[in-house]
Design an enzyme around this catalytic site. Sequence first.
Site, PDB file in Angstrom:
ATOM      1  N   TYR A  44       1.731   5.568   6.945  1.00 42.77           N
ATOM      2  CA  TYR A  44       2.389   4.711   5.958  1.00 42.77           C
ATOM      3  C   TYR A  44       3.678   4.119   6.526  1.00 42.77           C
ATOM      4  O   TYR A  44       3.905   2.905   6.460  1.00 42.77           O
ATOM      5  CB  TYR A  44       2.689   5.505   4.687  1.00 42.77           C
ATOM      6  CG  TYR A  44       3.621   4.789   3.738  1.00 42.77           C
ATOM      7  CD1 TYR A  44       3.191   3.682   3.019  1.00 42.77           C
ATOM      8  CD2 TYR A  44       4.937   5.223   3.571  1.00 42.77           C
ATOM      9  CE1 TYR A  44       4.051   3.020   2.151  1.00 42.77           C
ATOM     10  CE2 TYR A  44       5.796   4.577   2.710  1.00 42.77           C
ATOM     11  CZ  TYR A  44       5.358   3.476   1.998  1.00 42.77           C
ATOM     12  OH  TYR A  44       6.217   2.820   1.146  1.00 42.77           O
ATOM     13  N   THR A  71      11.020   0.662   3.278  1.00 42.64           N
ATOM     14  CA  THR A  71      11.128   2.057   2.870  1.00 42.64           C
ATOM     15  C   THR A  71      11.926   2.913   3.841  1.00 42.64           C
ATOM     16  O   THR A  71      12.053   2.584   5.028  1.00 42.64           O
ATOM     17  CB  THR A  71       9.702   2.652   2.740  1.00 42.64           C
ATOM     18  OG1 THR A  71       9.771   4.047   2.480  1.00 42.64           O
ATOM     19  CG2 THR A  71       8.918   2.461   4.037  1.00 42.64           C
ATOM     20  N   TYR A 101       0.892  -1.163   0.000  1.00 42.58           N
ATOM     21  CA  TYR A 101       0.000   0.000   0.000  1.00 42.58           C
ATOM     22  C   TYR A 101       0.926   1.207   0.000  1.00 42.58           C
ATOM     23  O   TYR A 101       1.683   1.423   0.952  1.00 42.58           O
ATOM     24  CB  TYR A 101      -0.865  -0.032   1.259  1.00 42.58           C
ATOM     25  CG  TYR A 101      -1.831   1.134   1.399  1.00 42.58           C
ATOM     26  CD1 TYR A 101      -3.204   0.936   1.235  1.00 42.58           C
ATOM     27  CD2 TYR A 101      -1.380   2.412   1.713  1.00 42.58           C
ATOM     28  CE1 TYR A 101      -4.103   1.996   1.376  1.00 42.58           C
ATOM     29  CE2 TYR A 101      -2.262   3.472   1.848  1.00 42.58           C
ATOM     30  CZ  TYR A 101      -3.619   3.256   1.679  1.00 42.58           C
ATOM     31  OH  TYR A 101      -4.496   4.306   1.819  1.00 42.58           O
ATOM     32  N   LYS A 120       4.620   0.123   7.323  1.00 39.22           N
ATOM     33  CA  LYS A 120       5.784  -0.589   6.778  1.00 39.22           C
ATOM     34  C   LYS A 120       6.660  -1.137   7.905  1.00 39.22           C
ATOM     35  O   LYS A 120       7.244  -2.222   7.771  1.00 39.22           O
ATOM     36  CB  LYS A 120       6.588   0.346   5.880  1.00 39.22           C
ATOM     37  CG  LYS A 120       5.873   0.762   4.606  1.00 39.22           C
ATOM     38  CD  LYS A 120       5.586  -0.412   3.686  1.00 39.22           C
ATOM     39  CE  LYS A 120       6.846  -0.940   3.029  1.00 39.22           C
ATOM     40  NZ  LYS A 120       6.546  -2.020   2.054  1.00 39.22           N
TER      41      LYS A 120
END
Length: 279
Positions: free
Chosen positions: A115, A91, A51, A119
């Site tokens: 986000y 990330t 996502y 992750k």
Amino acid sequence: MAGRGEVATELQRQADVLALGRDMADLCNPAACAAAIHAHAPSAVINAAAYTAVDRAEQEQDLANTINGAAPGAMARACAELGIPFVHLSTDYVFAGHGERPWQPTDPVAPLGAYGRSKLLGEEGVRAAGGVAVILRTSWVVSAHGQNFVKTMLRLGADRGRLSIVADQVGGPTQARAIADACLRIVAQVQRHPEKSGTYHFSGAPDVSWADFAREIFARAGLACRVEDIPSSAYPTPAARPANSRMDCSTTEAVFGIPRPDWRIGLREILSEVQAPRV
């Protein structure tokens, strides 16, 4: 292998892989993803799906946590049960993004938004699975397909004479093709040397601001679009971005023999593909 995005597309170009799309492995259903791995019994799994709607994640935290957090953990457990390697892409957003020193894999994590937290949940799930696994953190992914900064700049730069671009966020643009190649090389090595499992960084070099990256895109694409440097505060977004996305990739080169790719070479390849005449 899960995913049909930028990196997954490049994986399919470079190797004979089975790409499991949403119809075969829906990341909204972690148990189904694990079941798909057991059903296909592959020699290794690369999770290139995620996502990635950074701003929307602030409103869809549960969904982001399922796709980026629970699903990778379930897939990693399935791989551990089968005794096969699992490579998972993460990330730079797991870091707070302060300072100017490149982030090392062992540095403390402190995501700024939903986000990044999702992750990080995925990373924790992969490690907890206890199998042969590599977490590869990357940044600023670009390619000739999908939604990314290069494609956006080419579209806007063709229509406008000037663009205001954030200049106080610095990182390494990373070509999806280079990430795919790195994943395949890592899989081949951990199959023989499971002790190489761990967390690594992989991003393009040299580090650059978004504004300077845009200038290079316009110059190489032959677009007469001027770039005005602006601070992040002048371009507010629902989710905060790390100001410092520099990543120390020395461990990746030392362990796997994979150096940081030159994003300028990657950009040339992307532009050549985007601008190639269609037949």
